[in-house]
Design a protein around this motif. Structure first.
Motif, PDB file in Angstrom:
ATOM      1  N   THR A 175       0.785  -1.139   0.210  1.00 53.57           N
ATOM      2  CA  THR A 175      -0.047  -0.049  -0.023  1.00 53.57           C
ATOM      3  C   THR A 175       0.702   1.350  -0.043  1.00 53.57           C
ATOM      4  N   GLU A 222      -2.438  -1.378  -3.738  1.00 54.70           N
ATOM      5  CA  GLU A 222      -3.355  -0.301  -3.215  1.00 54.70           C
ATOM      6  C   GLU A 222      -2.615   1.039  -3.097  1.00 54.70           C
ATOM      7  N   ARG A 260      -5.983  -1.586  -6.206  1.00 54.23           N
ATOM      8  CA  ARG A 260      -7.105  -1.098  -5.169  1.00 54.23           C
ATOM      9  C   ARG A 260      -6.736   0.501  -5.171  1.00 54.23           C
ATOM     10  N   ARG A 262      -7.972   4.089  -3.151  1.00 59.86           N
ATOM     11  CA  ARG A 262      -8.904   4.561  -1.896  1.00 59.86           C
ATOM     12  C   ARG A 262      -8.488   6.199  -2.123  1.00 59.86           C
ATOM     13  N   ASN A 284     -12.412  -2.272  -8.275  1.00 57.08           N
ATOM     14  CA  ASN A 284     -11.185  -1.884  -7.488  1.00 57.08           C
ATOM     15  C   ASN A 284     -11.129  -0.589  -6.769  1.00 57.08           C
ATOM     16  N   CYS A 286     -12.268   1.156  -3.743  1.00 54.55           N
ATOM     17  CA  CYS A 286     -12.725   0.564  -2.572  1.00 54.55           C
ATOM     18  C   CYS A 286     -14.098   1.344  -2.028  1.00 54.55           C
ATOM     19  N   THR A 433     -12.747  -4.421   1.222  1.00 55.10           N
ATOM     20  CA  THR A 433     -12.779  -2.820   0.537  1.00 55.10           C
ATOM     21  C   THR A 433     -13.550  -1.747   1.466  1.00 55.10           C
ATOM     22  N   TYR A 452      -4.649 -11.279  -3.442  1.00 56.84           N
ATOM     23  CA  TYR A 452      -5.862 -11.215  -3.170  1.00 56.84           C
ATOM     24  C   TYR A 452      -6.250 -12.817  -2.773  1.00 56.84           C
TER      25      TYR A 452
END
Length: 470
Positions: A175, A222, A260, A262, A284, A286, A433, A452
């Motif tokens: 991330t 992510e 992902r 965010r 994808n 979130c 998510t 995943y």
């Protein structure tokens, strides 16, 4: 629009601006140590600073006692944060007494407000540099080695550091943050950000997509798009194409289905249906929104200059859940703001019950010098009352959160593995998510970090889901 953006990214992604960083101690003659406090933006800024120092021949170290340069990236949002930073500066100063060649620098939100005290009165630091002046750090270091103190806290209307490749400090390799804009125009009366980080400006969309693409190529799965108010993102390229936040979000999601996406933070007045429908469209992106409310009472919201009412906020939450029934929502809440009555505090508790937040950051009001609230209002709610109201807010949130997590028992979620559980190397830890942490046994599935997987929830605490691989 997104096709045009991706075409430009594909043509520029091989440039040197986002080359991987290798922190080989043998390559650097000097060492820097950095600590970051406060919001995610501060941690992201520290990665920009690390890149600038890398170009100047500094390699990072985890031991500040051997560092040539010690930096502390500061937060002024609450008095407690400033007290913590002062304590750390005292510790650094003691080491400097044994190693006079060490330089100590304060950066970030405390820099402008306390520059005179830190440099002259308390003599805790050698360098003070504000959030928009990090490019000047090499010059400030050079000035300071000559024996004088150095400072640059000038704010900018243009600086976004778009061309600097951040060095991922303490990264889990899965991330990462990507800054998309800086500053804030909202002028909430309790907040120092407009005064410490300046006016709002958006980063070049192509550079954002380029950075996200390279992170994905390096194995990250992510990214979190960062800004004081991401929904206000708006950039007009040299070709005249306007890019809204919804369009940028879609472009990042289209980089790869395995990436992902965010974002944080959203201001309730600015998050649009376009953003919500874009989130719903892409698997994808979130299903999680951080939507600070601060208070559940309309009069207090007006005192805070939040520019929305209680009813308006509740309507926005309902709209989110209409478009995305499975969306997680978190918030910020302040207890005991100036002139808050007991009845107005009860409005906050009732709003929290209605919204049923998945998570919340909760604080008692801490007056910050220089803010509009400090100039206009009296901090007249006694500390004991603030603390009691905060405890009640925390209890409501803890109870709601426990119910929310227990409601997930029996459900199956897609989880991105971020690494080992904090308690056991035999368990994986990742998030759904909706941003809920999931811990589950590794077993013999042959999974790795950044994979995943699907996990069925069999138990829940008030902050963690416990599951098993499906």
């Amino acid at each position: 629009m997104t096709e045009v953006l991706h075409k430009v990214v594909d043509e520029t992604r091989q440039g040197e601006a986002y080359a991987p960083f290798v922190n080989d101690p043998n390559l650097f003659s000097k060492k820097f140590y950095i600590e970051s406090y406060g919001c995610a933006m501060n941690f992201s800024d520290s990665e920009v600073i690390a890149s600038i120092l890398n170009d100047e021949g500094y390699g990072s170290t985890r031991d500040y006692e051997v560092a040539d340069l010690v930096l502390i990236n500061t937060c002024s949002i609450r008095e407690k944060a400033e007290q913590t930073i002062r304590t750390r500066l005292q510790a650094f100063k003691k080491v400097k007494e044994k190693n006079p060649g060490m330089l100590i620098a304060v950066m970030g939100c405390m820099a402008e407000r306390l520059k005179a005290k830190l440099l002259e009165e308390e003599r805790l630091v050698d360098i003070v540099v504000g959030p928009d002046a990090y490019r000047s750090l090499p010059g400030l270091i050079e000035e300071t080695t000559g024996g004088q103190k150095s400072v640059n806290v000038l704010l900018s209307r243009e600086e976004t550091y778009a061309d600097i490749a951040p060095i991922r400090l303490d990264s889990n390799g899965v991330t990462s943050f990507v800054s998309i804009m800086r500053g804030c125009n909202n002028m909430c009366t309790f907040c120092v950000v407009p005064f410490t980080r300046g006016r709002e400006r958006s980063r070049d969309a192509v550079s954002i997509l380029n950075e996200c693409r390279v992170l994905f190529d390096q194995g990250y799965r992510e990214i979190t798009l960062l800004g004081q108010n991401v929904d206000s993102y708006y950039y007009t390229g040299a070709d005249g194409i306007d890019v809204t936040f919804a369009a940028l979000l879609e472009s990042v999601a289209q980089i790869d289905p395995l990436l992902r996406v965010r974002f944080s933070t959203s201001h309730p007045k600015d998050i649009t249906d376009d953003v919500l429908h874009t989130m719903a469209k892409y698997h994808n992106i979130c299903k999680y929104i951080h939507l600070p409310v601060q208070s559940g009472n309309t009069r207090i919201l007006q005192q805070m200059n939040r520019t929305y009412t209680r009813e308006w906020y509740l309507h926005k939450v309902a709209r989110i859940r209409t478009i995305m029934p499975d969306c997680g929502i978190s918030t910020d809440v302040i207890s005991g703001f100036c002139t808050e009555t007991e009845e107005e505090h009860q409005d906050t508790l009732s709003l929290m019950q209605v919204c049923d937040f998945d998570m919340a950051y909760m604080y008692s009001y801490s007056e910050r010098p220089g803010t509009l609230a400090a100039r206009r209002f009296t901090d007249d709610v006694p500390e004991a009352v603030k603390s009691r109201r905060l405890a009640e807010i925390i209890k409501v949130q803890k109870d709601n959160q426990a119910i929310s997590y227990r409601a997930d028992i029996g459900k199956t979620f897609e989880v991105l593995i971020e690494g080992n559980s904090k308690k056991s190397e035999n368990d994986w830890s990742g998030r759904t998510t909706q941003n809920k942490v999931v811990v589950f046994p590794k077993g013999d599935a042959g999974l790795n970090k950044a994979d995943y997987c699907h996990v069925k929830i069999i138990h829940a605490t008030s902050a963690t889901l416990i599951g098993e691989l499906v």
